[in-house]
Structure formats: structure tokens, C-alpha cells
Design an enzyme around this catalytic site. Structure first.
Site, PDB file in Angstrom:
ATOM      1  N   ARG A  14       0.927  -1.266   0.165  1.00 29.04           N
ATOM      2  CA  ARG A  14      -0.165   0.128  -0.168  1.00 29.04           C
ATOM      3  C   ARG A  14       0.949   1.512  -0.157  1.00 29.04           C
ATOM      4  O   ARG A  14       1.286   1.889  -0.974  1.00 29.04           O
ATOM      5  CB  ARG A  14      -1.011   0.085   1.250  1.00 29.04           C
ATOM      6  N   ASP A  15       1.368   1.634   1.080  1.00 29.93           N
ATOM      7  CA  ASP A  15       2.365   2.604   1.127  1.00 29.93           C
ATOM      8  C   ASP A  15       3.449   2.682   0.152  1.00 29.93           C
ATOM      9  O   ASP A  15       4.154   3.654  -0.616  1.00 29.93           O
ATOM     10  CB  ASP A  15       2.896   3.045   2.510  1.00 29.93           C
ATOM     11  N   TYR A 142      -6.390   5.226  11.199  1.00 35.26           N
ATOM     12  CA  TYR A 142      -5.248   6.301  11.205  1.00 35.26           C
ATOM     13  C   TYR A 142      -5.343   7.602  11.407  1.00 35.26           C
ATOM     14  O   TYR A 142      -6.605   8.027  10.745  1.00 35.26           O
ATOM     15  CB  TYR A 142      -4.844   6.091   9.545  1.00 35.26           C
ATOM     16  N   GLU A 144      -4.171  10.656  10.235  1.00 39.56           N
ATOM     17  CA  GLU A 144      -3.198  11.201   9.349  1.00 39.56           C
ATOM     18  C   GLU A 144      -2.398  12.549   9.787  1.00 39.56           C
ATOM     19  O   GLU A 144      -3.399  13.413  10.543  1.00 39.56           O
ATOM     20  CB  GLU A 144      -4.054  11.441   7.890  1.00 39.56           C
ATOM     21  N   THR A 177       3.185  11.250   9.072  1.00 43.17           N
ATOM     22  CA  THR A 177       2.935  11.437   7.697  1.00 43.17           C
ATOM     23  C   THR A 177       3.922  12.149   6.941  1.00 43.17           C
ATOM     24  O   THR A 177       4.160  11.646   5.845  1.00 43.17           O
ATOM     25  CB  THR A 177       1.570  12.306   7.421  1.00 43.17           C
ATOM     26  N   HIS A 205       3.741   4.569  12.565  1.00 41.21           N
ATOM     27  CA  HIS A 205       4.033   4.516  11.188  1.00 41.21           C
ATOM     28  C   HIS A 205       5.017   5.510  10.846  1.00 41.21           C
ATOM     29  O   HIS A 205       4.647   6.784  10.699  1.00 41.21           O
ATOM     30  CB  HIS A 205       2.688   4.722  10.562  1.00 41.21           C
ATOM     31  N   HIS A 207       7.982   7.813   8.607  1.00 44.11           N
ATOM     32  CA  HIS A 207       8.222   8.160   7.166  1.00 44.11           C
ATOM     33  C   HIS A 207       9.852   8.668   7.445  1.00 44.11           C
ATOM     34  O   HIS A 207      10.253   9.066   8.352  1.00 44.11           O
ATOM     35  CB  HIS A 207       7.282   9.254   6.653  1.00 44.11           C
TER      36      HIS A 207
HETATM   37  C1  LIG Z   1      -2.417   7.378   4.106  1.00 47.99           C
HETATM   38  C2  LIG Z   1      -1.589   7.557   5.507  1.00 47.99           C
HETATM   39  C3  LIG Z   1      -2.221   6.670   6.274  1.00 47.99           C
HETATM   40  C4  LIG Z   1      -0.151   7.602   5.650  1.00 47.99           C
HETATM   41  O1  LIG Z   1       0.363   6.514   4.836  1.00 47.99           O
HETATM   42  C5  LIG Z   1       0.475   8.536   6.194  1.00 47.99           C
HETATM   43  O2  LIG Z   1      -0.086   9.260   6.907  1.00 47.99           O
HETATM   44  O3  LIG Z   1       1.740   8.301   6.454  1.00 47.99           O
END
Ligand SMILES: CC(C)C(=O)C(=O)O
Length: 505
Positions: A14-15, A142, A144, A177, A205, A207
Site C-alpha cells: 500500500r504505502d 489512522y 493522518e 505522515t 508509522h 516516514h
Molecule cells: C495514508 C496515510 C495513512 C499514510 O500513509 C501516512 O499518513 O503516512
């Protein structure tokens, strides 16, 4: 002392698919999903977003059908939206049973993008959760832009979490995000939430915009989260997500009190498959996975490895299904050459090793890359002896390429002194060449290795007459290996790489 279990949720499908230029087919998604759950043994996978396309619908359906048979349905998750039940209907038709509902985790996003009040948002979320429940679909939520929410609108975030505590949901998913958090903030924000909501299942989650994805994931685990979202090869939106392989190694080596299910030995295999399907190349220096990361280049390191493993750390390549290599180039001394000769099962006396070392240093000075596979050819050249028994030689070939006609090749190949000639067409010149070669091999009842990767490079900044390097990865049974060809013509460089392969299996 019993260890604290952390769930690993892989979101490559997905991501990871949100990496610019990447799109997986339904079959590729199914193959990756199977490897992730059965070989790598991640706890959960996120495989798509709802309502994206007909192709995604088929992909999700294919995976849920397989997961149902295997009893994995509750491990397969789909990103869904607050859209008055449209996502729930889409998921129901695919058979998927866990939705990861995307909501707004910062007041800025809520006010300026959705133009809603918190009360309106919560009431719409509640409605979707109920609709899903009625269809037997579980909900994770989630938030976001949660990380910016913690910086700029904490009151809203806590109001939201209070609301979620009253809902029939499984997990709260907290994304950084835009990849803006520092490790200190990750720890502080998540510890605070952990303290206030001890019973809530919290996933983090990360990044990787500041290259801090791994550090932030590590701090999140220290702060007490229950799960992490990661991707194979660190794929994902913009700079990607936290890379699964690195985070797994970091947790295993730095947090002995934590337990994760992931099978380290399968990491490299899965990573290579994802690289092939996605076309997203793994940087050679990517920890755990890159081509160079278990290669000792300096002669002094190779020497030290032979004396009490002085240059080893805990990241032993065998842990990840890989092997240590010793580079050949201008900084490699006799020890590197010896290690490569041992691997190839070749023996040279000290004087010849010195001559070969000298030639490799000269090639290195000319910026040429020398690999283990090149070594027999260098030895033959330097010592004027045919160390590499060339049982199979490509004697001659004709390649055609014309507009409106399929490319074709005629090739003459000598196998153990016997000459065979064959003709074939293909999708490109090299494909036609391989098809003709395959026909030749059939005469002898031989099987060609499978080509699993093909990379072409010209030196940066050079013009169209530059030398072109083709590196081909081959697989036969469980064995994978690479060969390299160098020529000013791209197809000829691929044929040179193929000629090397013929005598290596
Ligand atoms: C789409 C969302 C859940 C996402 O990947 C994020 O916020 O990083």
C-alpha cells in the site's frame, strides 16, 4: 523474563506502492503477500487502498481468497476512507475483513482540507465504524498528520483519542505522515499517549524524510507502542517509510527485551523479489540489503578477517541469508585475492597471486570494476593459461533489428567441441539471442539459468559512444549469481555477460 511482543505490519503493497513510478500487478501483489506472511512471517500486511481501480479490486480479491483458505484473513488490511460507507461496500465485495480507516490527526488537516469540525468528523467516523461492524469488518483508525497534530493541536489529538477509546475498534495507527519527527519527539509524544491510554493498541508509522525512520521506530518501541508499520526496501511516499530490514535488525540487536516474529533469513530474498517486481533499485550501500554492505574492500580488512575475525560486527551476512564478499580493486591486497580464489576453488602460488594482484590494481586505477566472476579471465590473461575451462563458446551470431519486423538472431555455439546453430525471434535483440541459445541447449538436454535481473549502466556524464556495462543476475535451482559484460554496444555487453554465465553452471 518474558519478552514484550511488537507486531510488525508491512505496508509495501500500500504505502510502498506509493513510491513514485511503482505499480504492482495483481499477481505480483499475491506473490509478495504470500512471501511476507509465510516466509518473512510479518504479523499483518496492508495491501491496497479502497476504490482505487478495477485492478486493485482484483488484487485485493485474489489475496483475500488465498488468505481465507490459509486462515490469514485477519492479517490482511486495506486502507479505507470516511466516505459514507463506499469503502466498506468495496471491501465487502472483495471479501477483505480489516479496514485501516484514514481520518484526520491534526486540526490543520481537518479544518483546511476537510473543512469540518471535530464533532462532524467524529460522527462520520462513528457511522463508518458501525457500517463496517455490521458487515463483519474490523476497524483500525489512522490519524493522518498525527505528528504535526501533536506539535500544533494536541488538544484535538487527545479529544480524538478519547473518542476512539469509546469505539469498537482494534488499533489506533499513528503516522508521522510527513516524516518530520525527531527521535526525541517520537519518544516523548508516544510515551505520553502510552501513559494516558495504557490499554489502547498503538501502531507507529514512520516516514523517512530526514532519514530518521529507523531511529524514530526504535524510539517508538522504547516508548511502548504495540506495533510498527514498515516496508520492504524502505519504499513509500516521497523518501519512503522506515525500512523493514533495518528496523528488524536494530530491534533484535539493541532491544533484547522485545520480541518480533520476523524471519531475518528471508529478508534478502523478499527484498530482491520486491526489487524485481517494482523496478525500484536497492542502493548498493543500503544496510542489510545493498550489494556492497557485506563486502570488505580494503586489503587490511580481508587480512583481519582471516585473523580472529577482527573486522566482523554483529550484522553477520549469514543472518540474512547472505555471504561476505571481498572486493577486487586498487585497494584490495593479496588477502582479498586469496579469499576470492578460495571461493572459486582456485589455487595459485605466491608469485602468481602477486602478478594477478598487480593487474587488478592497474584495472582499479583505470576505474574498472572487477568482480569475482572476472577473476578467472584475469588469471588466464595475466598467466597466459586457460584456468577457466571454456566448455561452451559463442562462436558467431547475427542480430537483426528492423522496423515492423520482430528482432531475430542466428547463433553458433560450440559445446564440448560440437557446433550447433540455431535461429530464433524475440521481443528484443537480446531476447531473440536467449531464445536461440535456449534452442541450442535443448539439443544437449541442458537447461539455461533463469535471468532474474538485468541492469545496464554507462559511466555518468558520458556520451552515446561510451562503454556500457550490463550486469545480469541468474538463477538455477537455489543458486543465484551475477555476470558482467562490457562493450560499447549494449546488446553485445549483455552477450558477453551471458558467455561468462554459460561456463559457470
Ligand atoms: C495514508 C496515510 C495513512 C499514510 O500513509 C501516512 O499518513 O503516512
Amino acid at each position: 523474563m518474558s519478552k514484550r511482543k511488537i507486531e510488525i505490519m508491512d505496508t509495501t503493497l500500500r504505502d510502498g506502492e506509493q513510491t513514485s513510478g511503482v505499480s504492482f500487478s495483481a499477481t505480483e501483489k499475491l506473490t509478495i503477500a504470500q512471501l511476507l506472511l509465510e516466509e518473512l512471517k510479518v504479523d499483518r500486511i496492508e495491501i491496497a487502498s479502497t476504490r482505487v481501480s478495477e485492478g486493485e479490486f482484483k488484487a485485493v480479491k485474489g489475496i483475500t481468497e488465498w488468505a481465507t483458505k490459509k486462515g490469514y484473513l485477519d492479517k490482511v488490511e486495506v486502507l479505507s476512507f470516511v466516505d459514507n460507507g463506499l469503502s466498506v461496500k468495496w471491501m465487502k465485495d472483495t471479501g477483505a475483513k480489516v479496514q485501516n480507516l484514514l481520518t484526520k490527526g491534526s486540526l490543520n488537516h481537518l479544518t483546511y482540507q476537510l473543512k469540518k469540525t471535530p464533532e462532524q468528523h467524529f460522527s462520520e467516523i462513528q457511522k463508518v465504524i458501525k457500517l463496517a461492524e455490521n458487515e463483519g469488518i474490523q476497524t483500525n483508525v489512522y490519524l493522518e498528520d498525527w505528528s504535526n497534530g501533536m506539535r500544533n493541536s494536541q488538544e484535538y489529538v487527545y479529544q480524538f483519542l478519547d473518542f476512539l477509546e469509546t469505539q469498537a475498534i482494534e488499533r489506533v495507527l499513528l503516522p508521522d505522515t510527513l516524516g518530520v519527527l525527531s527521535p526525541e519527539e517520537s519518544f516523548e509524544f508516544l510515551s505520553d499517549i502510552r501513559g494516558k491510554y495504557p490499554k489502547m493498541h498503538i501502531d507507529f508509522h514512520a516516514h523517512n524524510d530526514y532519514d530518521l525512520g529507523v531511529s524514530n521506530a526504535l524510539e517508538a518501541v522504547k516508548a511502548g507502542v504495540d506495533g510498527l508499520h514498515l516496508t520492504i526496501n524502505g519504499m513509500g511516499e516521497r523518501a519512503g517509510n522506515a525500512p523493514l530490514a533495518s528496523v528488524v535488525a536494530v530491534i533484535n540487536d539493541f532491544l533484547p527485551e522485545v520480541k518480533i516474529n520476523v524471519n531475518e533469513k528471508a529478508l534478502f530474498k523478499v527484498s530482491k523479489l520486491v526489487e524485481t517486481f517494482s523496478g525500484f533499485r536497492i542502493p548498493v550501500n543500503k544496510p542489510i540489503l545493498g550489494d556492497n554492505v557485506f563486502t570488505q574492500t580494503a586489503g587490511i580488512h580481508a587480512d583481519g578477517d582471516s585473523k580472529k575475525n577482527l573486522y566482523f560486527n554483529d550484522l553477520l551476512p549469514e543472518r540474512f541469508g547472505r555471504k561476505r564478499k571481498y572486493a577486487l580493486g586498487k585497494t584490495s591486497g593479496k588477502a582479498n585475492i586469496q579469499k576470492n580464489l578460495q571461493e572459486l576453488g582456485l589455487q595459485l602460488n605466491d608469485e602468481d597471486v602477486l602478478k594477478v594482484t598487480q593487474r587488478i590494481i592497474e584495472l582499479g586505477d583505470k576505474k574498472e570494476v572487477v568482480t569475482k566472476e572476472d577473476l578467472p579471465y584475469i588469471i588466464s590473461d595475466v598467466l597466459d593459461s586457460n584456468i577457466y575451462e571454456e566448455r561452451i563458446t559463442i562462436e558467431s551470431y547475427v542480430l537483426t533489428h528492423s522496423k515492423g519486423l520482430k528482432p531475430s538472431t542466428t547463433v553458433a555455439v560450440k559445446i564440448d567441441g560440437e557446433l550447433f546453430e540455431e535461429h530464433a525471434q524475440g521481443d528484443g535483440q537480446f531476447d531473440a539471442f536467449m531464445n536461440a541459445l535456449r534452442k541450442v541447449y535443448k539439443h544437449k538436454g541442458l537447461i539455461l539459468p533463469k535471468l532474474t535481473d538485468y541492469a545496464v549502466r554507462i559511466p555518468p556524464g558520458s556520451s552515446s559512444d561510451a562503454l556500457c556495462e550490463t550486469v545480469i543476475r541468474w538463477q538455477i535451482d537455489d543458486k543465484t549469481f551475477k555476470t558482467r559484460g562490457l562493450d560499447s554496444d549494449q546488446t553485445v555487453s549483455a552477450i558477453k555477460a551471458t558467455q561468462k554465465m554459460l561456463n559457470m553452471v
